[in-house]
Scaffold this motif. Sequence first.
Motif, PDB file in Angstrom:
ATOM      1  N   ASN A  75     -94.540  -5.452  -2.872  1.00  0.00           N
ATOM      2  CA  ASN A  75     -95.403  -4.633  -3.725  1.00  0.00           C
ATOM      3  C   ASN A  75     -96.271  -5.453  -4.671  1.00  0.00           C
ATOM      4  O   ASN A  75     -96.996  -4.883  -5.468  1.00  0.00           O
ATOM      5  CB  ASN A  75     -94.555  -3.645  -4.528  1.00  0.00           C
ATOM      6  CG  ASN A  75     -93.887  -2.628  -3.625  1.00  0.00           C
ATOM      7  OD1 ASN A  75     -94.475  -2.184  -2.648  1.00  0.00           O
ATOM      8  ND2 ASN A  75     -92.661  -2.284  -3.935  1.00  0.00           N
ATOM      9  N   ILE A  76     -96.178  -6.757  -4.602  1.00  0.00           N
ATOM     10  CA  ILE A  76     -96.988  -7.630  -5.453  1.00  0.00           C
ATOM     11  C   ILE A  76     -98.161  -8.132  -4.613  1.00  0.00           C
ATOM     12  O   ILE A  76     -97.950  -8.682  -3.532  1.00  0.00           O
ATOM     13  CB  ILE A  76     -96.169  -8.830  -5.975  1.00  0.00           C
ATOM     14  CG1 ILE A  76     -94.918  -8.353  -6.716  1.00  0.00           C
ATOM     15  CG2 ILE A  76     -97.024  -9.700  -6.881  1.00  0.00           C
ATOM     16  CD1 ILE A  76     -93.969  -9.474  -7.097  1.00  0.00           C
ATOM     17  N   PRO A  77     -99.397  -7.947  -5.087  1.00  0.00           N
ATOM     18  CA  PRO A  77    -100.548  -8.455  -4.321  1.00  0.00           C
ATOM     19  C   PRO A  77    -100.381  -9.951  -4.022  1.00  0.00           C
ATOM     20  O   PRO A  77     -99.924 -10.717  -4.878  1.00  0.00           O
ATOM     21  CB  PRO A  77    -101.733  -8.204  -5.248  1.00  0.00           C
ATOM     22  CG  PRO A  77    -101.285  -7.097  -6.151  1.00  0.00           C
ATOM     23  CD  PRO A  77     -99.810  -7.288  -6.330  1.00  0.00           C
ATOM     24  N   SER A  78    -100.748 -10.360  -2.818  1.00  0.00           N
ATOM     25  CA  SER A  78    -100.518 -11.747  -2.387  1.00  0.00           C
ATOM     26  C   SER A  78    -101.202 -12.765  -3.290  1.00  0.00           C
ATOM     27  O   SER A  78    -100.648 -13.832  -3.544  1.00  0.00           O
ATOM     28  CB  SER A  78    -100.946 -11.939  -0.939  1.00  0.00           C
ATOM     29  OG  SER A  78    -102.305 -11.626  -0.780  1.00  0.00           O
ATOM     30  N   VAL A  79    -102.378 -12.446  -3.807  1.00  0.00           N
ATOM     31  CA  VAL A  79    -103.048 -13.393  -4.702  1.00  0.00           C
ATOM     32  C   VAL A  79    -102.230 -13.576  -5.983  1.00  0.00           C
ATOM     33  O   VAL A  79    -102.159 -14.675  -6.539  1.00  0.00           O
ATOM     34  CB  VAL A  79    -104.508 -12.979  -5.007  1.00  0.00           C
ATOM     35  CG1 VAL A  79    -104.575 -11.727  -5.866  1.00  0.00           C
ATOM     36  CG2 VAL A  79    -105.266 -14.108  -5.683  1.00  0.00           C
ATOM     37  N   CYS A  80    -101.567 -12.525  -6.423  1.00  0.00           N
ATOM     38  CA  CYS A  80    -100.723 -12.624  -7.617  1.00  0.00           C
ATOM     39  C   CYS A  80     -99.477 -13.458  -7.344  1.00  0.00           C
ATOM     40  O   CYS A  80     -99.050 -14.249  -8.194  1.00  0.00           O
ATOM     41  CB  CYS A  80    -100.338 -11.239  -8.128  1.00  0.00           C
ATOM     42  SG  CYS A  80    -101.759 -10.286  -8.714  1.00  0.00           S
ATOM     43  N   VAL A  81     -98.897 -13.304  -6.154  1.00  0.00           N
ATOM     44  CA  VAL A  81     -97.744 -14.124  -5.776  1.00  0.00           C
ATOM     45  C   VAL A  81     -98.154 -15.590  -5.781  1.00  0.00           C
ATOM     46  O   VAL A  81     -97.454 -16.447  -6.329  1.00  0.00           O
ATOM     47  CB  VAL A  81     -97.190 -13.711  -4.391  1.00  0.00           C
ATOM     48  CG1 VAL A  81     -96.144 -14.710  -3.890  1.00  0.00           C
ATOM     49  CG2 VAL A  81     -96.599 -12.309  -4.442  1.00  0.00           C
ATOM     50  N   GLU A  82     -99.303 -15.887  -5.183  1.00  0.00           N
ATOM     51  CA  GLU A  82     -99.804 -17.272  -5.142  1.00  0.00           C
ATOM     52  C   GLU A  82    -100.047 -17.811  -6.552  1.00  0.00           C
ATOM     53  O   GLU A  82     -99.701 -18.947  -6.853  1.00  0.00           O
ATOM     54  CB  GLU A  82    -101.108 -17.344  -4.339  1.00  0.00           C
ATOM     55  CG  GLU A  82    -100.877 -17.361  -2.867  1.00  0.00           C
ATOM     56  CD  GLU A  82    -101.368 -18.644  -2.237  1.00  0.00           C
ATOM     57  OE1 GLU A  82    -100.940 -19.734  -2.651  1.00  0.00           O
ATOM     58  OE2 GLU A  82    -102.161 -18.534  -1.314  1.00  0.00           O
TER      59      GLU A  82
END
Length: 174
Positions: A75-82
């Motif tokens: 549920n976390i946008p991939s750019v935010c995970v990165e």
Amino acid sequence: MNPANNINYFFLNQLCIYAQLGREQELMNLGLPPEQIQPLMNMTITQLEAFSRELGQGFIAINSSDFLQRLAQINIPSVCVEFIAHGASKEVMREILKISYKESTSWRRFVDTQPDYKQRSIPTDCYRAMWNDIELLPSPLKPTAEELLTLSKKYGVGIGAIWSDIKNGEVNGK
């Protein structure tokens, strides 16, 4: 079979498939060396079903913390995970990605950040080279998310440290 046994059977079956396909890394990620899976692979379907029933009502939990962490990341946008993985501070998340402090804080427990990216200052051995690259950006004092991530990866420095230095440069008129 009841639901718990179905889940256990499915899980055991999946382990056998990984072992048959030679996917040792996946087994290691689950905390199992491939040689421990060998007895499962020698079982018939009936024996595997019986073994899954013997495991009881509970769900098999092998490295469940990693599973839960990855499940939460869905549920976390991939750019935010990165960004979090590369040491972005809450301020960077808010200013660049428009993510609230509260949301950014809640996501941090689900994303691992390597020690190099946790540093809050740019190491002296790459400081000048990094600033040379920053000055080449179209808008050095307002870099994009992609530009910050690229710099972070290139120099092995946390996005938070880069952002902090850029903001200090902006305040000091660099």
